[in-house]
Design a protein around this motif. Structure first.
Motif, PDB file in Angstrom:
ATOM      1  N   TYR A  19       0.077  11.292   8.207  1.00 38.62           N
ATOM      2  CA  TYR A  19      -1.302  11.336   8.707  1.00 38.62           C
ATOM      3  C   TYR A  19      -2.202  12.239   7.856  1.00 38.62           C
ATOM      4  O   TYR A  19      -3.416  12.033   7.816  1.00 38.62           O
ATOM      5  CB  TYR A  19      -1.317  11.784  10.165  1.00 38.62           C
ATOM      6  CG  TYR A  19      -0.887  10.677  11.102  1.00 38.62           C
ATOM      7  CD1 TYR A  19      -1.736   9.611  11.371  1.00 38.62           C
ATOM      8  CD2 TYR A  19       0.380  10.680  11.682  1.00 38.62           C
ATOM      9  CE1 TYR A  19      -1.338   8.578  12.217  1.00 38.62           C
ATOM     10  CE2 TYR A  19       0.783   9.651  12.518  1.00 38.62           C
ATOM     11  CZ  TYR A  19      -0.085   8.605  12.789  1.00 38.62           C
ATOM     12  OH  TYR A  19       0.303   7.583  13.608  1.00 38.62           O
ATOM     13  N   SER A  20      -1.629  13.225   7.195  1.00 42.67           N
ATOM     14  CA  SER A  20      -2.456  14.047   6.310  1.00 42.67           C
ATOM     15  C   SER A  20      -2.982  13.223   5.133  1.00 42.67           C
ATOM     16  O   SER A  20      -4.120  13.402   4.692  1.00 42.67           O
ATOM     17  CB  SER A  20      -1.662  15.249   5.801  1.00 42.67           C
ATOM     18  OG  SER A  20      -0.556  14.818   5.014  1.00 42.67           O
ATOM     19  N   ARG A  21      -2.159  12.288   4.647  1.00 41.82           N
ATOM     20  CA  ARG A  21      -2.632  11.422   3.554  1.00 41.82           C
ATOM     21  C   ARG A  21      -3.561  10.341   4.089  1.00 41.82           C
ATOM     22  O   ARG A  21      -4.518   9.946   3.419  1.00 41.82           O
ATOM     23  CB  ARG A  21      -1.446  10.777   2.846  1.00 41.82           C
ATOM     24  CG  ARG A  21      -0.582  11.762   2.081  1.00 41.82           C
ATOM     25  CD  ARG A  21       0.281  11.067   1.050  1.00 41.82           C
ATOM     26  NE  ARG A  21       1.144  12.026   0.381  1.00 41.82           N
ATOM     27  CZ  ARG A  21       0.755  12.782  -0.639  1.00 41.82           C
ATOM     28  NH1 ARG A  21      -0.482  12.683  -1.081  1.00 41.82           N
ATOM     29  NH2 ARG A  21       1.598  13.634  -1.199  1.00 41.82           N
ATOM     30  N   ARG A  22      -3.322   9.839   5.290  1.00 42.57           N
ATOM     31  CA  ARG A  22      -4.174   8.805   5.856  1.00 42.57           C
ATOM     32  C   ARG A  22      -5.566   9.341   6.152  1.00 42.57           C
ATOM     33  O   ARG A  22      -6.564   8.637   5.955  1.00 42.57           O
ATOM     34  CB  ARG A  22      -3.550   8.276   7.160  1.00 42.57           C
ATOM     35  CG  ARG A  22      -2.288   7.467   6.993  1.00 42.57           C
ATOM     36  CD  ARG A  22      -2.517   6.030   6.616  1.00 42.57           C
ATOM     37  NE  ARG A  22      -3.490   5.334   7.431  1.00 42.57           N
ATOM     38  CZ  ARG A  22      -3.180   4.479   8.396  1.00 42.57           C
ATOM     39  NH1 ARG A  22      -1.906   4.251   8.700  1.00 42.57           N
ATOM     40  NH2 ARG A  22      -4.125   3.844   9.049  1.00 42.57           N
ATOM     41  N   LEU A  23      -5.637  10.575   6.652  1.00 46.16           N
ATOM     42  CA  LEU A  23      -6.918  11.149   7.071  1.00 46.16           C
ATOM     43  C   LEU A  23      -7.600  11.955   5.981  1.00 46.16           C
ATOM     44  O   LEU A  23      -8.739  12.385   6.167  1.00 46.16           O
ATOM     45  CB  LEU A  23      -6.705  12.041   8.302  1.00 46.16           C
ATOM     46  CG  LEU A  23      -6.089  11.342   9.519  1.00 46.16           C
ATOM     47  CD1 LEU A  23      -5.860  12.345  10.639  1.00 46.16           C
ATOM     48  CD2 LEU A  23      -6.971  10.196  10.000  1.00 46.16           C
TER      49      LEU A  23
ATOM     50  N   GLU B  96       0.834  -1.211   0.000  1.00 46.84           N
ATOM     51  CA  GLU B  96       0.000   0.000   0.000  1.00 46.84           C
ATOM     52  C   GLU B  96       0.861   1.251   0.000  1.00 46.84           C
ATOM     53  O   GLU B  96       0.486   2.279  -0.573  1.00 46.84           O
ATOM     54  CB  GLU B  96      -0.922  -0.003   1.226  1.00 46.84           C
ATOM     55  CG  GLU B  96      -2.030  -1.036   1.183  1.00 46.84           C
ATOM     56  CD  GLU B  96      -3.051  -0.750   0.097  1.00 46.84           C
ATOM     57  OE1 GLU B  96      -3.281   0.442  -0.194  1.00 46.84           O
ATOM     58  OE2 GLU B  96      -3.596  -1.708  -0.472  1.00 46.84           O
ATOM     59  N   THR B  97       2.024   1.178   0.629  1.00 43.84           N
ATOM     60  CA  THR B  97       2.912   2.336   0.687  1.00 43.84           C
ATOM     61  C   THR B  97       3.589   2.604  -0.648  1.00 43.84           C
ATOM     62  O   THR B  97       3.712   3.757  -1.079  1.00 43.84           O
ATOM     63  CB  THR B  97       3.979   2.125   1.772  1.00 43.84           C
ATOM     64  OG1 THR B  97       3.336   1.923   3.033  1.00 43.84           O
ATOM     65  CG2 THR B  97       4.910   3.323   1.871  1.00 43.84           C
ATOM     66  N   LEU B  98       4.005   1.544  -1.338  1.00 45.14           N
ATOM     67  CA  LEU B  98       4.827   1.708  -2.537  1.00 45.14           C
ATOM     68  C   LEU B  98       4.017   1.726  -3.829  1.00 45.14           C
ATOM     69  O   LEU B  98       4.550   2.144  -4.856  1.00 45.14           O
ATOM     70  CB  LEU B  98       5.865   0.577  -2.607  1.00 45.14           C
ATOM     71  CG  LEU B  98       6.836   0.488  -1.430  1.00 45.14           C
ATOM     72  CD1 LEU B  98       7.813  -0.654  -1.641  1.00 45.14           C
ATOM     73  CD2 LEU B  98       7.582   1.804  -1.239  1.00 45.14           C
ATOM     74  N   LYS B  99       2.766   1.290  -3.799  1.00 34.18           N
ATOM     75  CA  LYS B  99       2.000   1.249  -5.053  1.00 34.18           C
ATOM     76  C   LYS B  99       1.501   2.638  -5.460  1.00 34.18           C
ATOM     77  O   LYS B  99       1.295   2.914  -6.641  1.00 34.18           O
ATOM     78  CB  LYS B  99       0.823   0.294  -4.937  1.00 34.18           C
ATOM     79  CG  LYS B  99      -0.336   0.816  -4.111  1.00 34.18           C
ATOM     80  CD  LYS B  99      -1.539  -0.104  -4.185  1.00 34.18           C
ATOM     81  CE  LYS B  99      -2.729   0.475  -3.441  1.00 34.18           C
ATOM     82  NZ  LYS B  99      -3.930  -0.376  -3.549  1.00 34.18           N
TER      83      LYS B  99
END
Length: 327
Positions: free
Chosen positions: A138-142, A109-112
């Motif tokens: 966290y800005s990308r996660r949220l 999920e991190t590298l794709k």
């Protein structure tokens, strides 16, 4: 006399050394909180390198990353996992296999994703920007996953659908109202008779229908004819911009005055001519006329002796006044 035991300079130096002694543990705590390496627990793959988890290099492309992920996912899937002889890596038990599977999924999920991979590579290259890495992660996660343009498009579509159903409801109410007006109902019935539509509704023989079915069908025929008339009205006057005829002007004036057909027909001819001269079918002109009528009515009531007596009675003897008279 001898020199003082403590000079002012020595006291100032002692105070400075004391503040330094108190500040040193605080600075040391801050340094200990900051991680020494680029890999941080709680971010991406934690203390493991996502590239090493998938067994690929930092220059690997999307296809290579996806291929490595599929191989490892099949290997460590909890439902399909079988320990291989001589396997000394992670996943030697079902519990550790599940942990390895989740770690592989996190690495993929991190590298794709290009943007997430870019942030991860930046973290590996700049480990000192600790708080910045937390912010980006966290800005990308949220952040919302849905494109803002899609949200706007769906909102516009929802508003359009609501407006359409509102317009359709108003349209059906207008048709139902016109079907109850004797003038339009009679005209629609005559048109239906001329076209032979009502005869079809009263067919006999095998296709004979009940009275309720015949009545409902006749009602639908009349409404359909009125719909055609209504659509012609919209097309001629709203779309093409044709001028209203005298009949249409009087109809709009009557609707503005909220009068029934019988009430409007009972008016004198000179009153109707006055309405036409003042162009009361135009909304602005009718509002001016309505305000004039209200002012004129107030003046008449103010000068009417009976109205004055009524207002005096309401003030002195009207309801709400406390008296001890039985009658």
């Amino acid at each position: 006399m001898g020199a003082p035991l403590l000079s002012p300079g020595w006291a100032a130096g002692a105070a400075g050394r004391r503040s330094y002694v108190l500040l040193a543990p605080f600075l040391l705590t801050l340094l200990l909180v900051r991680p020494s390496g680029a890999l941080v627990e709680g971010l991406y793959c934690g203390t493991r390198d996502c590239y090493e988890v998938l067994g690929v290099s930092r220059s690997a492309g999307k296809a290579e990353i996806a291929r490595a992920y599929r191989q490892l996912a099949r290997r460590y899937h909890p439902d399909r996992y079988r320990p291989e002889p001589g396997d000394e890596g992670p996943g030697r038990t079902p519990q550790s296999a599940e942990e390895a599977f989740l770690l592989v999924a996190t690495a993929y999920e991190t590298l794709k994703d290009e943007e997430t991979r870019k942030d991860y590579d930046y973290m590996l290259d700049h480990p000192e920007e600790y708080y910045s890495h937390y912010y980006h992660y966290y800005s990308r996660r949220l952040a919302p996953k849905v494109d803002v343009r899609v949200v706007i498009l769906v909102s516009v579509c929802a508003i359009s659908v609501f407006q359409f159903f509102s317009w359709w409801n108003s349209y059906n109410k207008a048709i139902s109202y016109l079907a109850t007006v004797p003038k339009y109902r009679i005209q629609a019935t005559e048109i239906a008779k001329q076209q032979g539509l009502l005869k079809k509704a009263k067919e006999k023989g095998k296709n004979k229908k009940s009275k309720e079915e015949i009545r409902d069908e006749e009602e639908n025929i009349i409404k359909n004819i009125i719909k055609i008339w209504y659509c012609r009205w919209i097309y001629n006057f709203n779309i093409k911009g044709k001028e209203y005829g005298e009949e249409e002007r009087l109809y709009i004036i009557r609707k503005s005055m909220k009068m029934s057909k019988s009430q409007f027909d009972s008016l004198e001819d000179h009153q109707k001519e006055t309405f036409l001269k003042r162009e009361l079918w135009i909304k602005e002109n009718y509002e001016v006329y309505k305000q004039e009528q209200e002012e004129e009515l107030k003046k008449k009531l103010a000068n009417d002796p009976r109205w004055k007596r009524y207002r005096r009675w309401m003030k002195n003897e009207g309801p709400g006044r406390l008296t001890f008279v039985d009658d």
